[in-house]
Design an enzyme around this catalytic site. Structure first.
Site, PDB file in Angstrom:
ATOM      1  CD  GLN A   5      -3.064   0.773   0.169  1.00 39.37           C
ATOM      2  OE1 GLN A   5      -3.187  -0.326  -0.338  1.00 39.37           O
ATOM      3  NE2 GLN A   5      -3.795   1.809  -0.183  1.00 39.37           N
ATOM      4  CB  ILE A   6       3.872   2.253   1.983  1.00 39.19           C
ATOM      5  CG1 ILE A   6       3.210   2.338   3.355  1.00 39.19           C
ATOM      6  CG2 ILE A   6       5.007   3.279   1.854  1.00 39.19           C
ATOM      7  CD1 ILE A   6       4.107   1.941   4.525  1.00 39.19           C
ATOM      8  CD  GLU A  30       9.142 -25.794  10.050  1.00 35.31           C
ATOM      9  OE1 GLU A  30       9.445 -25.749  11.245  1.00 35.31           O
ATOM     10  OE2 GLU A  30       9.979 -25.802   9.116  1.00 35.31           O
ATOM     11  CB  SER A  36      -2.106 -18.846  12.811  1.00 37.36           C
ATOM     12  OG  SER A  36      -1.104 -18.175  12.086  1.00 37.36           O
TER      13      SER A  36
HETATM   14  N1  CAA Z   1       7.050 -31.829  22.544  1.00 36.13           N
HETATM   15  C1  CAA Z   1       7.086 -33.070  23.078  1.00 36.13           C
HETATM   16  N2  CAA Z   1       6.019 -33.900  23.103  1.00 36.13           N
HETATM   17  C2  CAA Z   1       4.870 -33.441  22.565  1.00 36.13           C
HETATM   18  C3  CAA Z   1       4.760 -32.157  22.005  1.00 36.13           C
HETATM   19  C4  CAA Z   1       5.910 -31.338  22.001  1.00 36.13           C
HETATM   20  N3  CAA Z   1       5.916 -30.102  21.487  1.00 36.13           N
HETATM   21  N4  CAA Z   1       3.501 -31.990  21.554  1.00 36.13           N
HETATM   22  C5  CAA Z   1       2.842 -33.116  21.837  1.00 36.13           C
HETATM   23  N5  CAA Z   1       3.674 -33.994  22.436  1.00 36.13           N
HETATM   24  C6  CAA Z   1       3.354 -35.339  22.945  1.00 36.13           C
HETATM   25  C7  CAA Z   1       2.289 -35.276  24.027  1.00 36.13           C
HETATM   26  O1  CAA Z   1       2.845 -35.087  25.304  1.00 36.13           O
HETATM   27  C8  CAA Z   1       1.618 -36.621  23.870  1.00 36.13           C
HETATM   28  O2  CAA Z   1       2.387 -37.614  24.510  1.00 36.13           O
HETATM   29  P1  CAA Z   1       1.808 -38.482  25.777  1.00 36.13           P
HETATM   30  O3  CAA Z   1       0.526 -39.108  25.290  1.00 36.13           O
HETATM   31  O4  CAA Z   1       2.883 -39.447  26.067  1.00 36.13           O
HETATM   32  O5  CAA Z   1       1.582 -37.479  26.858  1.00 36.13           O
HETATM   33  C9  CAA Z   1       1.712 -36.893  22.388  1.00 36.13           C
HETATM   34  O6  CAA Z   1       2.793 -36.101  21.893  1.00 36.13           O
HETATM   35  C10 CAA Z   1       0.438 -36.557  21.658  1.00 36.13           C
HETATM   36  O7  CAA Z   1       0.198 -35.194  21.871  1.00 36.13           O
HETATM   37  P2  CAA Z   1      -1.234 -34.519  21.754  1.00 36.13           P
HETATM   38  O8  CAA Z   1      -2.256 -35.366  22.437  1.00 36.13           O
HETATM   39  O9  CAA Z   1      -1.095 -33.096  22.185  1.00 36.13           O
HETATM   40  O10 CAA Z   1      -1.486 -34.621  20.191  1.00 36.13           O
HETATM   41  P3  CAA Z   1      -2.639 -34.015  19.304  1.00 36.13           P
HETATM   42  O11 CAA Z   1      -3.132 -35.064  18.399  1.00 36.13           O
HETATM   43  O12 CAA Z   1      -3.640 -33.291  20.179  1.00 36.13           O
HETATM   44  O13 CAA Z   1      -1.852 -32.961  18.366  1.00 36.13           O
HETATM   45  C11 CAA Z   1      -0.878 -30.870  17.711  1.00 36.13           C
HETATM   46  C12 CAA Z   1      -1.204 -31.860  18.847  1.00 36.13           C
HETATM   47  C13 CAA Z   1      -0.126 -29.750  18.422  1.00 36.13           C
HETATM   48  C14 CAA Z   1      -2.105 -30.312  17.045  1.00 36.13           C
HETATM   49  C15 CAA Z   1       0.064 -31.577  16.675  1.00 36.13           C
HETATM   50  O14 CAA Z   1      -0.627 -32.586  15.963  1.00 36.13           O
HETATM   51  C16 CAA Z   1       0.675 -30.606  15.701  1.00 36.13           C
HETATM   52  O15 CAA Z   1       1.657 -29.927  16.011  1.00 36.13           O
HETATM   53  N6  CAA Z   1       0.131 -30.516  14.452  1.00 36.13           N
HETATM   54  C17 CAA Z   1       0.711 -29.710  13.407  1.00 36.13           C
HETATM   55  C18 CAA Z   1       1.711 -30.494  12.611  1.00 36.13           C
HETATM   56  C19 CAA Z   1       2.689 -29.590  11.893  1.00 36.13           C
HETATM   57  O16 CAA Z   1       3.242 -28.648  12.470  1.00 36.13           O
HETATM   58  N7  CAA Z   1       2.958 -29.913  10.643  1.00 36.13           N
HETATM   59  C20 CAA Z   1       3.942 -29.205   9.886  1.00 36.13           C
HETATM   60  C21 CAA Z   1       4.448 -30.083   8.800  1.00 36.13           C
HETATM   61  S1  CAA Z   1       6.177 -30.024   8.581  1.00 36.13           S
HETATM   62  C22 CAA Z   1       6.499 -28.673   7.599  1.00 36.13           C
HETATM   63  O17 CAA Z   1       5.683 -27.834   7.363  1.00 36.13           O
HETATM   64  C23 CAA Z   1       7.920 -28.623   7.153  1.00 36.13           C
HETATM   65  C24 CAA Z   1       8.176 -27.896   5.884  1.00 36.13           C
HETATM   66  O18 CAA Z   1       8.358 -28.500   4.858  1.00 36.13           O
HETATM   67  C25 CAA Z   1       8.432 -26.441   5.917  1.00 36.13           C
END
Ligand code: CAA
Length: 395
Positions: A336-337, A363, A366
């Site tokens: 816009q600027i 990754e 949001s």
């Molecule tokens: N660190 C360590 N452990 C973790 C964690 C973390 N940040 N997040 C979850 N966990 C563990 C939990 O403690 C749990 O373990 P326990 O059962 O032993 O306690 C287990 O993992 C399952 O966790 P959740 O029940 O929280 O899992 P969920 O199904 O509710 O999902 C979510 C959580 C945050 C939504 C996750 O699925 C997520 O991050 N989704 C997004 C995926 C993503 O970022 N994809 C990007 C693709 S890669 C990419 O984009 C690369 C590229 O090319 C640029």
């Protein structure tokens, strides 16, 4: 509270800025238009040490801290986000994951080549039906005794066509949910690995994004990362650090658009004075500068917390969500600027606006970052303020 960068960190920032402005900037518009992979530029980034910045020098890396890495990401992202996503994936998702959780044999065989940029790596988690819901993996790896047999499809894989190594997340035991998921190191020249066509994207157009198909790929047992069932946690822990890299990319996009807008608004005149002297533009610049500084503090803090071995899960998500939303909002303002000039490629800001969008998606969208942040603050039962004891700071 100390806000100063060290001499070493300043030198890294200077080197990255110099490389971005002098090597990446010429040709960035052309590469974006023609979706040309920056082969030469990636080679140079390897030579300069940008592809394995935090890896221990004994594996060929730079042995630097995470702050230095985000400073380099920020400077490269002001100019070329196809290059900075390659830097981010190779450093944060591939090298960090292997160095932190790999065996010595895996590090000797793979990390030494990845940290120097001799090989590029890719992180293969997303699938056609498993994006945000990352536990719903359909890719399977069946235990055949001395190897696993890998089958499935991965989507939107950065470095998909140019990488020599994939870190592949796959289901080994569906009965066990996320505890039945494993991560594997797969070499892309193995039989059964097929690379789909390069995606034609809105932004980061010269980066190499592909669908990957695995058909009966034999993965040796020794290429599994960590204990059986560790794959989902491997992915989550690795992505937690990866989000700092993408937050730094978003910060760089916002800062790059701001720097261009500030310079343009001092030169461009309207109604007898530079447009920066008109309040309508000056206030936009003030809002940009304020949000960018806030994003910078969140990004640097999350990097610092990682270096201090603190729990940076919530901090990296806060940095990513705020920096990416700042990048999107203020690149629109930068166009816009610039007025009509902002709408044409020559002035760079339209590309930064297109590049900004993906930082709100990859990754972890949001929306996913807000899931992570809300779970963290509810678990901790208070506002998210890190408590740093002197012993933690001393390492
Ligand atoms: N660190 C360590 N452990 C973790 C964690 C973390 N940040 N997040 C979850 N966990 C563990 C939990 O403690 C749990 O373990 P326990 O059962 O032993 O306690 C287990 O993992 C399952 O966790 P959740 O029940 O929280 O899992 P969920 O199904 O509710 O999902 C979510 C959580 C945050 C939504 C996750 O699925 C997520 O991050 N989704 C997004 C995926 C993503 O970022 N994809 C990007 C693709 S890669 C990419 O984009 C690369 C590229 O090319 C640029």
């Amino acid at each position: 509270m100390i806000f100063e960068l060290t001499e070493e960190q300043l030198a890294v920032r200077e080197a990255a800025r110099d490389f971005a402005q002098n090597v990446l900037k010429p040709g960035v518009i052309e590469r974006d238009s023609t979706m040309t992979y920056p082969t030469d530029q990636v080679r140079q980034m390897g030579e300069l040490g940008f592809l394995g910045m935090m890896v221990d020098p004994k594996y060929g890396g730079g042995g630097m801290d995470t702050i230095s890495y985000v400073l380099a990401m920020e400077e490269i992202s002001k100019v070329d986000n196809s290059c900075s996503v390659i830097v981010s994936v190779n450093n944060s998702l591939v090298c960090w994951g292997l160095e932190t959780f790999g065996t010595e044999a895996q590090k000797d065989k793979y990390l030494t080549k990845l940290a120097t940029g001799e090989w590029i790596g890719a992180f293969c988690l997303s699938e056609p039906e498993a994006g945000s819901d990352a536990t719903s993996q359909r890719t399977t790896a069946v235990d055949m005794g001395d190897h696993y047999l890998l089958n499935g499809t991965k989507n939107w894989i950065t470095n998909g066509g140019t990488s020599r190594v994939h870190l592949v997340i796959a289901q080994t035991d569906p009965e066990k949910g996320h505890r039945g998921i494993n991560a594997f190191i797969v070499e892309t020249d193995w039989d059964g690995v097929e690379i789909g066509a390069k995606e034609d994207k809105l932004g980061i157009r010269s980066s190499d994004t592909h669908t990957i198909m695995y058909s009966d790929v034999k993965v040796p047992k020794e290429n599994r990362i960590g204990d059986d069932g560790f794959g989902f946690k491997f992915a989550m822990k690795t992505l937690t650090g990866g989000r700092i890299g993408i937050a730094a990319q978003a910060l760089g996009i916002a800062a790059g658009a701001y720097e261009l807008s500030l310079a343009y608004s001092k030169e461009r005149e309207a109604f007898g004075k530079p447009i920066s002297k008109h309040q309508a533009i000056a206030f936009k610049l003030a809002d940009m500068a304020t949000d960018i500084e806030a994003a910078r503090l969140l990004v640097y803090r999350s990097a610092w917390m990682k270096d201090q071995h603190m729990d940076y899960t919530g901090a990296s998500s806060m940095a990513k969500v705020f920096a990416s939303e700042t990048a999107m909002k203020h690149t629109v303002e930068a166009v816009q600027i610039h007025g009509g000039y902002g709408f044409v490629k020559e002035y760079h800001v339209e590309r930064l606006m297109r590049d900004a969008k993906i930082t709100q998606i990859y990754e972890g969208t949001s929306e996913v970052q807000r899931i992570v942040i809300s779970r963290q603050i509810i678990k901790k039962g208070e506002l998210y303020i890190p408590v740093v004891t002197p012993s933690v700071v001393a390492g």
